[in-house]
Design a protein around this motif. Structure first.
Motif, short mmCIF file in Angstrom:
data_model
loop_
_atom_site.label_atom_id
_atom_site.label_comp_id
_atom_site.label_asym_id
_atom_site.label_seq_id
_atom_site.Cartn_x
_atom_site.Cartn_y
_atom_site.Cartn_z
N SER A 29 0.85 -1.20 0.00
CA SER A 29 0.00 0.00 0.00
C SER A 29 0.87 1.24 0.00
CB SER A 29 -0.95 0.01 1.20
OG SER A 29 -0.24 0.25 2.40
N SER A 95 8.52 -7.39 6.47
CA SER A 95 7.65 -6.24 6.24
C SER A 95 8.30 -4.97 6.79
CB SER A 95 6.29 -6.46 6.88
OG SER A 95 6.39 -6.52 8.30
N TYR A 96 7.88 -3.83 6.27
CA TYR A 96 8.41 -2.55 6.74
C TYR A 96 7.37 -1.46 6.51
CZ TYR A 96 8.98 -1.20 1.85
OH TYR A 96 8.71 -0.88 0.55
N THR A 97 7.57 -0.36 7.20
CA THR A 97 6.79 0.85 6.96
C THR A 97 7.78 1.98 6.68
OG1 THR A 97 5.02 0.14 8.45
CG2 THR A 97 5.14 2.48 7.92
N SER A 99 7.73 6.01 6.27
CA SER A 99 6.93 7.21 6.47
C SER A 99 7.77 8.44 6.17
CB SER A 99 6.41 7.26 7.92
OG SER A 99 5.67 8.44 8.15
N THR A 108 10.55 1.67 9.63
CA THR A 108 10.33 0.80 10.77
C THR A 108 10.13 -0.63 10.30
OG1 THR A 108 9.18 2.60 11.92
CG2 THR A 108 8.90 0.39 12.83
N SER A 109 10.76 -1.58 11.01
CA SER A 109 10.57 -3.00 10.71
C SER A 109 10.93 -3.82 11.94
CB SER A 109 11.44 -3.43 9.52
OG SER A 109 11.29 -4.82 9.26
N GLY A 118 13.07 -1.05 3.21
CA GLY A 118 12.60 0.33 3.30
C GLY A 118 13.58 1.30 2.67
N GLU A 147 3.27 7.43 2.85
CA GLU A 147 3.27 6.35 3.83
C GLU A 147 3.22 5.04 3.05
OE1 GLU A 147 2.71 4.90 8.03
OE2 GLU A 147 3.22 6.86 7.22
N LYS A 149 3.38 0.93 3.29
CA LYS A 149 3.33 -0.29 4.10
C LYS A 149 3.49 -1.46 3.16
CE LYS A 149 0.45 1.64 7.77
NZ LYS A 149 -0.81 1.52 8.56
N ASP A 150 4.43 -2.34 3.48
CA ASP A 150 4.85 -3.30 2.46
C ASP A 150 5.34 -4.60 3.09
OD1 ASP A 150 5.32 -4.11 -0.12
OD2 ASP A 150 7.14 -2.91 -0.40
N LYS A 151 5.11 -5.69 2.36
CA LYS A 151 5.66 -6.98 2.77
C LYS A 151 5.70 -7.90 1.55
CE LYS A 151 1.22 -8.96 4.25
NZ LYS A 151 0.49 -9.58 5.38
#
Length: 543
Positions: A29, A95-97, A99, A108-109, A118, A147, A149-151
């Motif tokens: 996303s 996964s990570y975010t 921002s 962040t992960s 990321g 933003e 959001k991913d995996k």
């Protein structure tokens, strides 16, 4: 007037592509907002946990050459760019975010690898010039506020590199690893021995590299054909690099090998970039060079393939080799190959026939399975899981072995392997052999078709570890030729292995691929130009 309209339309298309967030592989996303964050001199890259220091140093190293900025790297809870390890650490969670706000950037992960992913996405949010190896002036290093959001869908997102048929130096191998990291690959399957050469130093058997790493290129068919192609088409990328020739006993020889120090260096380099290096030492076939160096390894002691698996001394050799290999590669998997074994030699070998009778085996296919199981016990004893090409299924295999499905014309391999409880890595010739010739449909066929078979049960699907492309080196004698064969289709494979199938759309990928071409240019990658009327100047498809 028509020409003017075409130019205007082209300009609008390029502008549209450039303005859009374009991350490959496509994230789970993306929420884009109005605003930017601009990189600047003296900014801080902070990391919240000591394990993330290599990632922070890596990020600084990536951005410094093009920007010319000095970055302050420190362990802290705040920073202009913050690499933050989640409270519940989980090394298996990639996964990570990401921002990006007007105030700064936070990745962040729960894992180191997630942080690296990321960073790869952050690179792609910046202008493509960030990939330049030298200073770029008169540019604003702005990042859109977003933003992400991913995996990944699959754990195993692999590229196989073959330096045996034609050699790549340590630096050239590292360059390939850098390219893999940008597109979030997780595994480098490293094919280190074959009949044409032995490329890894084994201290117990020094002849394997002092003799087995070198060959007379005038007598090796693949070398002769490459040079012929180079002459006939005036293509320097098809000519064997002169730096890999040396004189041995008065004879000009082609080759090279990796010392154990080299291996450790490459493994560590890849680890910083979130990539596991998985070694393959093919056994018991594809071992002409080993039997040439140590003739007693073969059935007739005549320097021919395959290894004599009826001989206890050969088995000891195989285990001694892997004992040294395991000390160099710290990961839980190792590849044994097991493909294309010429078992007819065993049929006339007294030791092999005696082994078949003694072990109560039915035929020579079962003899190979016996060998594979013996080696797997040794692997397991050293906390490694065995991976082999899909021929290891012939004659039976233990359910703990992992299968590389390469024979695309055998469409039932994944079903048969997973029915037996075996994990599978999909790398079929149909789509994933990147040494195969390309045409205008190559990328679309890879992206729009299912690399993983469709008719799997949920249980079978759960045993698919992932997807891999194989870059066999018979007719890839240089890095330039390798890049031409690999790019840009590697980007399609990256997305097939990372992005959920429900999000994959060929037309959307097609447009986003165009937007990545300038990034490949900045990295000085010798990619194959896009077909269907592609023009480098405008970066558009003409349908």
């Amino acid at each position: 007037m028509r020409k003017l309209c075409v130019i205007l339309l082209t300009t609008l298309c390029v502008a549209s592509i450039g303005a859009k967030v374009n991350i490959m592989p496509l994230p789970t996303s993306v929420l884009e907002t109005n605003g930017t964050y601009v990189l600047h001199e003296g900014m801080t890259i902070a990391y919240t946990h000591k394990s993330l220091k290599p990632a922070a140093d890596y990020l600084s190293m990536l951005f410094s050459p093009a920007t010319g900025f000095g970055f302050n790297v420190r362990k802290d809870q705040t920073g202009d760019i913050l690499l933050r390890l989640a409270k519940r650490r989980n090394d298996a969670d990639e996964s990570y975010t990401l921002s990006v706000t007007k105030e700064g950037i936070v990745i962040t992960s729960a894992s180191y690898k997630g942080i690296i992913h990321g960073i790869s996405s952050l690179r792609q949010l910046l202008p493509h010039e960030i990939e330049s190896a030298s200073l770029v002036t008169d540019i604003m290093w702005s990042v859109p506020t977003v933003e992400v959001k991913d995996k990944p869908v699959y754990e195993w997102r692999g590229m196989m590199l073959d330096p045996v048929r034609h050699f790549y130096s340590v630096d050239e191998t590292k360059q390939f690893i850098d390219q893999m990291a940008l597109f979030k690959f997780s595994k480098l399957h490293w094919h280190l021995i074959d009949s044409q050469a032995w490329r890894i130093e084994i201290k117990r058997y020094p002849l394997l590299t002092s003799k087995g790493a070198w060959r007379d290129a005038t007598k090796q068919d693949i070398d002769v054909l490459c040079e012929k192609e180079s002459r006939e088409h005036n293509d320097p990328n098809m000519s064997l690099p002169q730096k890999y020739f040396k004189t041995i006993d008065g004879q000009r020889m082609y080759g090279g090998f990796y010392t154990q120090k080299d291996i450790k260096d490459i493994v560590a380099y890849a680890a910083v970039r979130g990539i596991d290096v998985v070694p393959e030492l093919d056994m018991p076939g594809h071992n002409h060079m080993a039997t040439r160096c140590y003739p007693w390894l073969g059935c007739a002691h005549d320097g021919t393939d395959p290894l004599c698996v009826g001989n206890d001394s050969t088995l000891k050799f195989c285990k001694n080799v892997y004992k040294e290999v395991f000390k160099l590669f710290p990961y839980g998997y190792a590849e044994i190959g097991g493909d294309e074994v010429k078992r007819t030699k065993w049929e006339s070998c007294p030791l092999c026939k005696a082994r078949v009778e003694r072990e109560g085996l039915k035929d020579m296919a079962e003899l190979q399975s016996w060998f594979t199981r013996e080696m797997e016990k040794f692997f397991n004893k050293h906390n490694r899981r065995l991976i082999g090409w899909d021929e290891i299924l012939e004659g039976g295999v233990s359910p703990t072995a992992t299968v590389n499905w390469w024979q695309g014309y055998h469409k039932d391999v994944v079903q048969r392997a997973t029915d037996g409880g075996n994990e599978v890595i999909c790398c079929p010739t149909t789509f994933c052999y990147f040494d195969y010739a390309q045409d205008s449909m190559t990328i679309k066929n890879l992206y729009a078709n299912g690399v993983v078979p469709k008719n799997l049960t949920p249980k079978q699907q759960s045993l698919v570890k992932g997807i891999q492309a194989n870059v066999w080196g018979e007719f890839i004698p240089t890095v330039g030729r390798m890049q031409y064969m690999v790019f840009p289709r590697m980007l399609a494979l990256a997305e097939k292995a990372w992005t959920a199938e429900s999000q994959q759309d060929w037309e959307d990928f097609n447009v986003r691929l165009i937007g990545q071409i300038k990034r490949l240019d900045a990295m000085k990658i010798n990619y194959r130009p896009l077909d269907a009327g592609y023009t480098r100047g405008f970066n558009v498809w003409h349908k």
